[in-house]
Design a protein around this motif. Structure first.
Motif, PDB file in Angstrom:
ATOM      1  N   HIS A 198       0.838  -1.201   0.000  1.00  0.00           N
ATOM      2  CA  HIS A 198       0.000   0.000   0.000  1.00  0.00           C
ATOM      3  C   HIS A 198       0.876   1.256   0.000  1.00  0.00           C
ATOM      4  CE1 HIS A 198      -3.154   2.856   0.917  1.00  0.00           C
ATOM      5  NE2 HIS A 198      -2.528   3.221   2.012  1.00  0.00           N
TER       6      HIS A 198
ATOM      7  N   GLU B 210       0.940   4.147  -2.823  1.00  0.00           N
ATOM      8  CA  GLU B 210       0.667   5.538  -2.458  1.00  0.00           C
ATOM      9  C   GLU B 210       1.829   6.439  -2.869  1.00  0.00           C
ATOM     10  OE1 GLU B 210      -1.936   7.446  -0.092  1.00  0.00           O
ATOM     11  OE2 GLU B 210      -2.689   6.272  -1.771  1.00  0.00           O
TER      12      GLU B 210
ATOM     13  N   TRP C 269       1.797   7.151  -6.518  1.00  0.00           N
ATOM     14  CA  TRP C 269       0.828   8.227  -6.792  1.00  0.00           C
ATOM     15  C   TRP C 269       1.423   9.585  -6.415  1.00  0.00           C
ATOM     16  CZ3 TRP C 269      -1.177  11.337  -2.855  1.00  0.00           C
ATOM     17  CH2 TRP C 269      -2.161  12.261  -3.244  1.00  0.00           C
TER      18      TRP C 269
ATOM     19  N   ARG D  66      -1.137  13.552   2.939  1.00  0.00           N
ATOM     20  CA  ARG D  66      -1.108  12.222   2.311  1.00  0.00           C
ATOM     21  C   ARG D  66       0.150  12.057   1.467  1.00  0.00           C
ATOM     22  NH1 ARG D  66      -5.273  10.237  -2.472  1.00  0.00           N
ATOM     23  NH2 ARG D  66      -4.316   8.180  -2.820  1.00  0.00           N
TER      24      ARG D  66
ATOM     25  N   ALA E 287       3.151   9.510   2.522  1.00  0.00           N
ATOM     26  CA  ALA E 287       3.466   8.399   1.626  1.00  0.00           C
ATOM     27  C   ALA E 287       4.931   8.409   1.219  1.00  0.00           C
ATOM     28  CB  ALA E 287       2.574   8.463   0.390  1.00  0.00           C
TER      29      ALA E 287
ATOM     30  N   ASP F 227      -7.217   2.305   4.157  1.00  0.00           N
ATOM     31  CA  ASP F 227      -7.300   3.326   3.118  1.00  0.00           C
ATOM     32  C   ASP F 227      -8.717   3.898   3.039  1.00  0.00           C
ATOM     33  OD1 ASP F 227      -6.434   4.925   1.027  1.00  0.00           O
ATOM     34  OD2 ASP F 227      -6.879   3.412  -0.508  1.00  0.00           O
TER      35      ASP F 227
ATOM     36  N   ARG G 237     -11.876   6.304   2.543  1.00  0.00           N
ATOM     37  CA  ARG G 237     -12.130   7.327   1.531  1.00  0.00           C
ATOM     38  C   ARG G 237     -13.238   8.301   1.938  1.00  0.00           C
ATOM     39  NH1 ARG G 237      -7.798   7.746  -1.779  1.00  0.00           N
ATOM     40  NH2 ARG G 237      -6.963   5.661  -2.200  1.00  0.00           N
TER      41      ARG G 237
ATOM     42  N   ASN H   4      -0.230   7.189   8.168  1.00  0.00           N
ATOM     43  CA  ASN H   4       1.047   6.571   7.782  1.00  0.00           C
ATOM     44  C   ASN H   4       1.820   6.212   9.041  1.00  0.00           C
ATOM     45  OD1 ASN H   4       1.345   7.010   4.637  1.00  0.00           O
ATOM     46  ND2 ASN H   4       0.447   8.884   5.484  1.00  0.00           N
TER      47      ASN H   4
END
Length: 396
Positions: free
Chosen positions: A44, A48, A51, A117, A121, A377, A379, A391
């Motif tokens: 994960h 992340e 991204w 975020r 990450a 995760d 949303r 995290n």
């Protein structure tokens, strides 16, 4: 005697191997809980981070609301639970506790959560891989938020959680910057990397030092400090997090004292519950939120000499008692005996940080297993708003 090139190379190789071994030996050994958490989150985290590597900075200057009394560099938000008055539609908003108004301005909050975020990450990926590309990307975002005069955010929260017709900003809005804590912790994880240039690190710390000073000396900051529920916990949690980044030991010491003499004894009941959170219209979610904040304070502030995980008040209150009280309801929500939350009842719990931090502190495998099974995760915006630690590896 003159050394040959071969001899010199052998000396260099020997020195490097010895010092590399010493460096490896100096690193703290990961606990079994930490190893398990890393195994659970690794894929994960890398997804992340992949991204995050593609994202451009988006700061508060990208959005402006005409209802804000501040300028383009000022963070602005509107209080979640305030709505138009049906009896006076054009007048001041009225409070509907626990009921989120979807029409309020929250774009700055969303931008900050996105920033958190991204940095969380990238710092997590750097921690488990050592790849400097993640730090290089993080620096771009840090400069945009804290250093670039065209895009930076002013280090105060004068215009947060405003209420139309009543307040241009409120002390309760200070809770919005809990999402800067993972930014601060991410910097701690990455600050010794070659890609983290000293000028950027110094500039970011200067911003956080200024914001911490505002939290501790401004009228809204003092008002928030003196609240009696999760707001005061989150005030202390932020101050502790930012002081840790800036290595301000005086402030850190004062937060330890505050936790032991004010926050824990005044908010926790004898059974480990939080009466002021239970009294809300969302007792389940707010109980979880405040316990997460208390546990995060313990994670930030504990030292070998002053371990808050083992601290107990004279009348027996402790963070472990708080976890023991709430854990059964998190492991099996159907056991909750109080009224359900008026909104988002079905969206809690998720992978709450108090489960992992507590499992690591007390070597509680059951808490770890529950944490592993929950959603890592989420949303739903309301859940994310009340989940600043997404995290956890960078905190262990």
């Amino acid at each position: 005697m003159k050394k040959t090139t071969a001899q010199t190379l052998l000396i260099i190789v020997f020195w490097f191997s010895q010092n590399a071994f010493s460096f490896k030996q100096s690193l703290p050994e990961k606990s079994a809980i930490e190893k398990a958490a890393e195994a659970t989150l690794k894929q994960h985290i890398l997804a992340e981070a992949d991204w995050a590597m593609k994202q451009e900075p988006v700061t508060v200057t990208a959005f402006f609301c005409s209802r804000s009394a501040g300028g383009k560099h000022d963070f602005f938000s509107e209080a979640d639970y305030f709505w138009p008055d049906p009896k006076n539609p054009g007048g001041p908003y009225i409070d509907r506790d626990g009921m989120t108004n979807p029409d309020n301005f929250v774009e700055h909050r969303k931008a900050m959560i996105r920033f958190s975020r991204i940095i969380g990450a990238l710092a997590s990926a750097y921690k488990i891989t050592g790849d400097e590309k993640y730090v290089k990307q993080a620096v771009i975002h840090l400069k945009a938020w804290f250093i670039d005069p065209e895009t930076l955010m002013n280090p105060n929260l004068l215009f947060a959680q405003a209420v139309k017709g009543k307040y241009t900003g409120r002390n309760y809005g200070i809770i919005d910057t809990i999402h800067l804590m993972e930014v601060a912790q991410g910097i701690i994880v990455m600050e010794n990397a070659k890609a983290m240039d000293p000028e950027t690190a110094a500039g970011v710390k200067k911003w956080f030092a200024a914001y911490t000073n505002w939290l501790m000396t401004s009228k809204p900051g003092i008002q928030e400090k003196l609240t009696t529920n999760n707001h005061s916990t989150c005030w202390a949690m932020q101050v502790a997090s930012f002081a840790r980044l800036c290595n301000n030991q005086v402030i850190l010491d004062s937060m330890r004292v505050r936790y032991k003499t004010i926050l824990l004894p005044n908010q926790m009941a004898a059974d480990g519950s939080f009466p002021l959170e239970i009294a809300r219209t969302k007792p389940y979610g707010y109980s979880i939120f405040n316990l997460d904040a208390m546990a995060t304070l313990c994670q930030i502030l504990s030292t070998p000499e002053d371990n808050l995980w083992v601290f107990e008040t004279p009348d027996g209150k402790s963070i472990k008692k708080g976890i023991n009280y709430l854990y059964p309801f998190v492991a099996d929500k159907s056991k909750w005996t109080l009224k359900p939350d008026v909104m988002y009842w079905d969206n809690w719990p998720v992978a709450q940080p108090f489960l992992l931090f507590g499992a690591n502190a007390y070597d509680q495998k059951a808490w770890l297993l529950t944490w592993e099974k929950l959603d890592h995760d989420p949303r739903v915006e309301e859940v994310i708003r009340n989940l600043p630690i997404r995290n956890p590896l960078i905190w262990l």
